[in-house]
Design an enzyme around this catalytic site. Structure first.
Site, PDB file in Angstrom:
ATOM      1  N   GLU A  18       8.442   4.448  -7.597  1.00  0.00           N
ATOM      2  CA  GLU A  18       7.626   3.331  -8.084  1.00  0.00           C
ATOM      3  C   GLU A  18       7.895   3.169  -9.577  1.00  0.00           C
ATOM      4  OE1 GLU A  18       3.350   3.645  -7.663  1.00  0.00           O
ATOM      5  OE2 GLU A  18       3.091   1.560  -8.249  1.00  0.00           O
ATOM      6  N   HIS A  67      -4.545   6.180  -1.243  1.00  0.00           N
ATOM      7  CA  HIS A  67      -3.492   5.158  -1.217  1.00  0.00           C
ATOM      8  C   HIS A  67      -2.853   5.040   0.169  1.00  0.00           C
ATOM      9  CE1 HIS A  67      -2.834   3.346  -5.095  1.00  0.00           C
ATOM     10  NE2 HIS A  67      -2.615   4.476  -5.742  1.00  0.00           N
ATOM     11  N   GLU A  97       1.907   8.452  -4.800  1.00  0.00           N
ATOM     12  CA  GLU A  97       1.384   8.431  -3.424  1.00  0.00           C
ATOM     13  C   GLU A  97       2.438   8.242  -2.332  1.00  0.00           C
ATOM     14  OE1 GLU A  97       0.902   5.931  -5.734  1.00  0.00           O
ATOM     15  OE2 GLU A  97       0.952   3.956  -4.778  1.00  0.00           O
ATOM     16  N   HIS A 107      -7.326  10.129  -5.030  1.00  0.00           N
ATOM     17  CA  HIS A 107      -6.684   8.856  -5.365  1.00  0.00           C
ATOM     18  C   HIS A 107      -5.367   8.708  -4.599  1.00  0.00           C
ATOM     19  CE1 HIS A 107      -5.619   5.492  -8.131  1.00  0.00           C
ATOM     20  NE2 HIS A 107      -4.401   5.872  -7.797  1.00  0.00           N
ATOM     21  N   GLU A 108      -4.510   9.709  -4.704  1.00  0.00           N
ATOM     22  CA  GLU A 108      -3.195   9.590  -4.060  1.00  0.00           C
ATOM     23  C   GLU A 108      -3.347   9.567  -2.531  1.00  0.00           C
ATOM     24  OE1 GLU A 108      -1.148   8.649  -6.108  1.00  0.00           O
ATOM     25  OE2 GLU A 108      -2.064   9.429  -7.918  1.00  0.00           O
TER      26      GLU A 108
HETATM   27  N1  SER Z   1       1.067   4.751  -8.126  1.00  0.00           N
HETATM   28  C1  SER Z   1       0.737   5.947  -8.854  1.00  0.00           C
HETATM   29  C2  SER Z   1      -0.760   6.059  -8.877  1.00  0.00           C
HETATM   30  O1  SER Z   1      -1.323   6.423  -7.949  1.00  0.00           O
HETATM   31  C3  SER Z   1       1.365   5.981 -10.192  1.00  0.00           C
HETATM   32  O2  SER Z   1       0.818   5.110 -11.095  1.00  0.00           O
HETATM   33  O3  SER Z   1      -1.456   5.702  -9.749  1.00  0.00           O
HETATM   34 ZN    ZN Z   2      -2.736   4.753  -7.777  1.00  0.00          ZN
END
Ligand code: SER
Ligand code: ZN
Length: 599
Positions: A123, A303, A266, A299-300
């Site tokens: 990413e 996603h 993620e 968070h990850e």
């Molecule tokens: N996509 C990654 C995140 O979870 C990196 O920025 O934030």
């Molecule tokens: Zn993120």
């Protein structure tokens, strides 16, 4: 090299779709060979035979289209490094072989080697540094990956999805083969190879299936991974319970190394972290470190649905996955705390962060809407505006629609867009339709930058027993946006009586009181609301729980602040009152001091 500007309004759909990608890696620190087989089909809506595959710093060996190896005159390599193929007018199989140098790769994107570990970061636009590919998030394909590598250097070989095969090649080399059952954009591709050890557990999902959870680290860090695994289990269980979203893989892996260049990423089924975001033992970490680790892991993981199963059509939509996932992460963290005071402390911390970082960004030369209109370099848009303000915009929807309404909207969004690349408008549309609400004006939060001010004026009429609240919104110009249209601002309010209790609220037009707090919907520049049956002068509690990312202008007297510090039943605003009071005291002390020295 000056980069060209990309505009949101110029979006065009891909000319070709990729249904399948099969990758074979022969890992070598300086010369990694990549063989890619793409199953490609022209996009019927955009008949164009030219097929652009992005590429950066790749050494091309060969290209074969439907078993015909192309001569040098049959394709073009553009100045950018991209590859242009002509005449791809039928479903085709394209085989590309190229070589990359992971040791020389210092771009922080693509495949690189650090301390003998190979790892990737794709990413936003890193996959083009691995092989030629339409490296844009709206091209979603099913990936299979085979990794060949020397056993001694790389005993562990990981990629996305499920492990379908592993074995020996000869005395020195071995391989693994991975199959990701879900379509994904190239930015979610990941490969990790090296000398790693894992802590693992078979975890039972709500649906009864078992998933293998693994935390891979450098061997010396294995003792610091227990908390990470516990956090991952909590995140999985929370998403099942709160949003009905289940883990969709047999195996979910997290890799943490000291050398990962980003914070965390993620990648589908194979999240990659920098060690500092994940490793902790009570001997070396504070409570704050533990809370942070739990949040980043969540968070990850979260996603997996908001970002991976439903991804972004283009990078202008970044907040679609990031704002939503930060919001979900915040809700997860609050639910883990449970106790209302602890939740409020978390909310206060999140808002303090927003005010310190994002409000400053919104007030400066970098101000941009959560969904930018143009960029030269997408990597510069991973900002607190896109992430944290983006999360506040999502939170406002929950405030307006209620938790159940928000859940209905999210269900609809996922039902409609699972397995595809969506836009912020798709999200808003799902929220609006699932709740039969018109959110067209709310869309301005996506297009206008800046932090709105809301001026509050109140008038108590003792004879009529009424209390009028007038809200006036304004927003300063930001670069490229001299004039702002009114925002749709959910403004949560309560009126506290002299005994310290919130008064039941009844607007003039209503036949009975409804609740003791109210989300006023400010949609015009100025609006007034008159509450009736207000027999004594109340103290207002304004924009409760920080109901919008705004600055509230209202001059409380010191006595009112003392009163709210004691009585406001919104803990966020009670803390606000105390903070304002402290500021007044400090101002007073400074004034006294200055006065004193002048004498
Ligand atoms: N996509 C990654 C995140 O979870 C990196 O920025 O934030
Ligand atoms: Zn993120």
């Amino acid at each position: 090299m000056a980069s060209a500007t990309t505009y949101r309004k110029n979006y065009t759909a891909p000319t070709h779709w990729v249904d399948k990608v099969d990758l074979i890696f022969d890992l070598h620190p300086q010369r990694t060979r990549v063989r890619s087989t793409l199953t490609v089909r022209p996009n019927e809506n955009r008949p164009n035979d030219d097929f652009l595959l992005n590429g950066r710093d790749l050494e091309l060996i060969s290209i074969t289209v439907n078993n015909h190896e192309l001569a040098r005159t049959e394709y073009a390599i553009l100045d950018s490094g991209d590859l242009l193929l002509h005449g791809i007018s039928e479903p085709s199989t394209i085989k590309i072989e190229n070589v990359i140098n992971p040791t020389a790769n210092t771009s922080l994107l693509g495949l690189y080697v650090s301390n003998n570990n190979f790892m990737t970061q794709c990413e936003a636009e890193g996959f083009r540094r691995i092989t030629y590919y339409p490296d844009r998030p709206d091209v979603m394909a099913k990936f299979t990956v085979r990794i060949n590598a020397p056993k001694s250097v790389c005993p562990v070989l990981l990629s996305n999805g499920n492990l379908v095969e592993e074995g020996e090649i000869d005395n020195n080399w071995h391989y693994t083969r991975w199959e990701d059952p879900f379509k994904k954009p190239a930015y979610l591709f990941a490969l990790v190879a090296g000398d790693l050890k894992c802590r693992e557990e078979r975890f039972t999902l709500k649906n009864g299936k078992k998933a293998l959870l693994q935390i891979w680290v450098e061997p010396r860090n294995l003792d610091k991974t227990e908390f990470a695994l516990e956090s991952l289990k909590k995140a999985i269980a929370w998403d099942e319970k709160r949003f009905g979203l289940e883990l969709d893989l047999e195996r979910f892996m997290i890799v943490a190394t000291d050398d990962f260049t980003m914070g965390a990423m993620e990648n589908k089924g194979l999240n990659i972290f920098n060690s500092r975001c994940i490793l902790a033992t009570p001997a070396v970490a504070t409570d704050k470190d533990f809370a942070r680790i739990e949040s980043v892991i969540a968070h990850e993981y979260l996603h997996n649905w908001t970002g991976n199963r439903v991804t972004c059509r283009d990078w202008f939509q970044l907040t679609l996955k990031e704002g939503l996932t930060v919001f979900r992460e915040q809700e997860f963290a609050a639910d883990m705390l449970g106790d209302p005071t602890a939740r409020a402390v978390k909310r206060i911390e999140d808002v303090r962060y927003l005010r310190d970082r994002q409000f400053a960004e919104d007030a400066g030369p970098m101000a941009h809407p959560i969904r930018p209109e143009s960029y030269q370099e997408i990597n510069n848009f991973y900002t607190t505006t896109v992430y944290e303000k983006g999360a506040e915009v999502i939170r406002m929807m929950q405030t307006l629609l209620g938790k159940e309404g928000f859940r209905r909207g999210l269900d609809q969004y996922i039902r409609l867009h699972d397995g595809s690349a969506a836009t912020c408008d798709d999200f808003l549309d799902a929220m609006a339709k699932a709740n039969m609400r018109d959110l067209s004006q709310f869309e301005r939060w996506y297009s206008q930058a800046g932090t709105p001010h809301v001026l509050v004026e109140t008038h108590w009429n003792p004879r009529a027993g009424s209390y009028t609240v007038t809200l006036t919104q304004s927003c300063a110009a930001t670069p490229g946006q001299p004039k702002k249209e009114p925002f749709f601002i959910p403004f949560d309010i309560a009126l506290i009586n002299a005994k310290g209790n919130p008064i039941p609220l009844q607007l003039q037009a209503e036949t009975a009181a409804k609740g003791t707090s109210r989300v006023l919907e400010l949609t015009e520049t100025q609006q007034s609301w008159t509450f009736i049956n207000i027999r004594e002068k109340p103290v207002p509690s304004l924009a409760r729980n920080f109901s919008a990312p705004i600055i509230v202008d209202y001059d409380y007297t010191p006595d009112e602040l003392v009163f709210l510090s004691q009585h406001d039943n919104d803990p966020f605003n009670r803390a606000e009152a105390m903070e304002k009071l402290s500021m007044l005291c400090i101002d007073e002390m400074v004034a006294d001091f200055e006065h004193g020295t002048r004498m």
